[in-house]
Design a protein around this motif. Structure first.
Motif, PDB file in Angstrom:
ATOM      1  N   ARG A  97       0.841  -1.187   0.000  1.00 18.75           N
ATOM      2  CA  ARG A  97       0.000   0.000   0.000  1.00 18.75           C
ATOM      3  C   ARG A  97       0.875   1.234   0.000  1.00 18.75           C
ATOM      4  NH1 ARG A  97      -4.720  -0.841   4.405  1.00 18.75           N
ATOM      5  NH2 ARG A  97      -6.024  -2.115   3.078  1.00 18.75           N
ATOM      6  N   TRP A  98       0.413   2.248  -0.712  1.00 19.05           N
ATOM      7  CA  TRP A  98       1.114   3.524  -0.672  1.00 19.05           C
ATOM      8  C   TRP A  98       0.669   4.271   0.573  1.00 19.05           C
ATOM      9  CZ3 TRP A  98       5.246   4.692  -3.198  1.00 19.05           C
ATOM     10  CH2 TRP A  98       5.498   4.103  -4.431  1.00 19.05           C
ATOM     11  N   THR A  99       1.584   4.450   1.479  1.00 18.25           N
ATOM     12  CA  THR A  99       1.347   5.234   2.682  1.00 18.25           C
ATOM     13  C   THR A  99       2.322   6.404   2.655  1.00 18.25           C
ATOM     14  OG1 THR A  99       2.932   3.939   3.963  1.00 18.25           O
ATOM     15  CG2 THR A  99       0.644   3.181   3.976  1.00 18.25           C
ATOM     16  N   PRO A 100       2.155   7.382   3.526  1.00 15.56           N
ATOM     17  CA  PRO A 100       3.123   8.478   3.542  1.00 15.56           C
ATOM     18  C   PRO A 100       4.555   7.991   3.784  1.00 15.56           C
ATOM     19  CG  PRO A 100       1.177   9.125   4.749  1.00 15.56           C
ATOM     20  CD  PRO A 100       1.002   7.681   4.395  1.00 15.56           C
ATOM     21  N   ARG A 101       4.719   6.968   4.598  1.00 11.60           N
ATOM     22  CA  ARG A 101       6.065   6.449   4.871  1.00 11.60           C
ATOM     23  C   ARG A 101       6.666   5.787   3.638  1.00 11.60           C
ATOM     24  NH1 ARG A 101       8.562   1.686   6.538  1.00 11.60           N
ATOM     25  NH2 ARG A 101      10.372   2.059   7.837  1.00 11.60           N
ATOM     26  N   THR A 102       5.906   4.941   2.947  1.00 11.15           N
ATOM     27  CA  THR A 102       6.454   4.286   1.755  1.00 11.15           C
ATOM     28  C   THR A 102       6.707   5.289   0.641  1.00 11.15           C
ATOM     29  OG1 THR A 102       4.229   3.717   0.978  1.00 11.15           O
ATOM     30  CG2 THR A 102       5.406   2.062   2.272  1.00 11.15           C
TER      31      THR A 102
END
Length: 63
Positions: free
Chosen positions: A18-23
């Motif tokens: 999943r695209w998260t702010p961290r990734t």
């Protein structure tokens, strides 16, 4: 036996990503910032070091 489940998760990582702010930050760092820094470093030291046929006591810098 315990490693089998981890291997399955590793091989199917694209299904669970999943695209998260961290990734997004990590991806931006490795795709944009790190190569840019290496490029700037390489461009700024271009031709300054001559390591060919040097002996102990010889100067490494050309100028």
């Amino acid at each position: 036996m315990a490693g089998l489940e981890h291997y399955n998760m590793t091989t199917n990582r694209y299904k669970y990503f999943r695209w998260t702010p961290r990734t997004a930050k990590v991806t931006f760092m490795f795709v944009g910032v790190v190569p840019t820094l290496f490029g700037i470093l390489a461009y700024s030291t271009e031709g300054k070091w001559n390591l060919r046929a040097k002996r102990r006591g010889d100067v490494l810098t050309e100028y």
